[in-house]
Scaffold this motif. Sequence first.
Motif, PDB file in Angstrom:
ATOM      1  N   LYS A 247     -14.628  21.806  39.702  1.00 21.89           N
ATOM      2  CA  LYS A 247     -13.373  21.934  40.441  1.00 21.89           C
ATOM      3  C   LYS A 247     -12.669  20.584  40.572  1.00 21.89           C
ATOM      4  N   GLN A 248     -13.448  19.551  40.849  1.00 17.43           N
ATOM      5  CA  GLN A 248     -12.842  18.228  40.958  1.00 17.43           C
ATOM      6  C   GLN A 248     -12.289  17.780  39.608  1.00 17.43           C
ATOM      7  N   GLN A 254      -5.451  18.434  35.710  1.00 20.32           N
ATOM      8  CA  GLN A 254      -4.211  19.204  35.766  1.00 20.32           C
ATOM      9  C   GLN A 254      -3.250  18.751  36.855  1.00 20.32           C
ATOM     10  N   LYS A 255      -3.794  18.214  37.954  1.00 20.10           N
ATOM     11  CA  LYS A 255      -2.961  17.670  39.034  1.00 20.10           C
ATOM     12  C   LYS A 255      -1.947  18.694  39.563  1.00 20.10           C
ATOM     13  N   VAL A 256      -2.416  19.921  39.757  1.00 26.68           N
ATOM     14  CA  VAL A 256      -1.595  21.004  40.289  1.00 26.68           C
ATOM     15  C   VAL A 256      -2.311  21.593  41.499  1.00 26.68           C
ATOM     16  N   CYS A 262      -9.108  28.240  39.365  1.00 26.77           N
ATOM     17  CA  CYS A 262      -9.368  28.739  38.004  1.00 26.77           C
ATOM     18  C   CYS A 262     -10.853  28.709  37.658  1.00 26.77           C
ATOM     19  N   MET A 263     -11.628  27.883  38.346  1.00 33.66           N
ATOM     20  CA  MET A 263     -13.045  27.760  38.013  1.00 33.66           C
ATOM     21  C   MET A 263     -13.882  28.916  38.545  1.00 33.66           C
ATOM     22  N   ASP A 264     -13.660  29.338  39.766  1.00 33.02           N
ATOM     23  CA  ASP A 264     -14.561  30.326  40.373  1.00 33.02           C
ATOM     24  C   ASP A 264     -13.889  31.659  40.683  1.00 33.02           C
ATOM     25  N   HIS A 265     -12.623  31.813  40.300  1.00 33.29           N
ATOM     26  CA  HIS A 265     -11.897  33.065  40.496  1.00 33.29           C
ATOM     27  C   HIS A 265     -11.534  33.689  39.143  1.00 33.29           C
ATOM     28  N   VAL A 266     -11.344  34.984  39.147  1.00 32.25           N
ATOM     29  CA  VAL A 266     -10.756  35.661  37.993  1.00 32.25           C
ATOM     30  C   VAL A 266      -9.325  35.160  37.813  1.00 32.25           C
ATOM     31  N   THR A 267      -8.947  34.872  36.575  1.00 36.12           N
ATOM     32  CA  THR A 267      -7.556  34.541  36.277  1.00 36.12           C
ATOM     33  C   THR A 267      -6.981  35.576  35.312  1.00 36.12           C
ATOM     34  N   LEU A 268      -5.670  35.779  35.427  1.00 31.34           N
ATOM     35  CA  LEU A 268      -4.954  36.715  34.558  1.00 31.34           C
ATOM     36  C   LEU A 268      -3.748  36.022  33.967  1.00 31.34           C
TER      37      LEU A 268
END
Length: 415
Positions: A247-248, A254-256, A262-268
């Motif tokens: 995560k770090q 990306q600096k957002v 995005c690392m530990d959640h589902v992304t779509l």
Amino acid sequence: MTSNEIWSVIDQRQQDLLDFCAKLIQIPSENPPCDVEDVTKFLCDFLDSYHIPYEVVRPIPERPNILATFGKKGGKRVVFNGHCDVVPAGDREKWDFPPYSGQIVDGRMLGRGTSDMKCGLGASLFAIAMLAQHNAQLEGEILYTIVPDEETGGYHGTQWLFEHGYIQGDWGIVPEPTGYDNIEVGQKGNLGVHIVMSGRSAHGSLSPYVGESAVERMGELMQAMKSLRQIHGEYTGEIAQVMEVSKQAIRDIQKVPGVENCMDHVTLNFGVVQGGSKYNMVADKCELDVDCRVPIGVSGQQVKDRLAQIVAGLGLEGCCQITYRGGETGNYCSIDDPIVRSARRCAKELMGVDLIAAYQWASSDTRYFREAGISTIQYGPSNAEGIHTYNETVDVKDVVNACKMYAGMILDLIG
């Protein structure tokens, strides 16, 4: 042969390494359409020049896979895996330089594939070529699989090679882009979702009273599908530790705000929507392609079950067809594995760097290795900002150091 000895050889041949990588960049191999014949011939010619044996196998005529070997049979085996295809360059007007330049400007090589992943491919092949040329006596064997279609799923490349018994090994190294100070030890699952929505056609002037718009139905479903992004993993022990590091890392890159999710959640990503045939007709069909990434600790089945509930809740079961493809579940190897320890040793000795072991928010052919029980890492030179977009580059010093890293890991594991 020691690490220091082969590193000295690579220093002496640095220009040859960079010339080889530049020529790889200058051969377009965009996928789609997966036209890789020219780059395959170039790679085979390179292997021939160093007397490295190989064979080319084709699951279908237009998908050549190269399998090259070097070392002693019967011992431990290190498998390298690289892809020679690249994503399309897209609109040339949006590039600041020719997309297949291969030039070096201000310490960076320019062009499509420099980071993903022709320079990683070139650097690792060059490392093996230097070991071969200097008659390194290995106690095990290297297998290098060069595949044609990673950018479209690897179905006639790495997946096919595993399914047909071409790949066995003890460790895997995939020179995908990570950056000089980072190795990938895990990644998200890649669940492709294709949805076909049906409707009932009518004259557009009568909408919404007559007809049923498949486009509107799809829009409602897309809005509801955003709730899938709330699904996340729960972690303890080593996985929790590496997840925090990951995560770090993505925050730093990306600096957002919030990008660490995005690392530990589902992304779509709603990538492609196609619907209707004319503006003044109620659309009777709409298709959607979704890129869904599933984190470690979450199964693809969980996502499928939740999506089925969403469809049912909207009353769309009778007009919605869903198909899935790809690796559904995240994968990883232990940070205590010998291949991770070797990478960290080489980085410390070579560059004075404490290598970060992290998970990746995307996915690659590495999943096939880990699913087969082969402890595998990704490590490759890259500048993240140009990958899969315009103005892709890589720092040449990272290409040279990556070449040394690959040679050092080979000697650690089977030297």
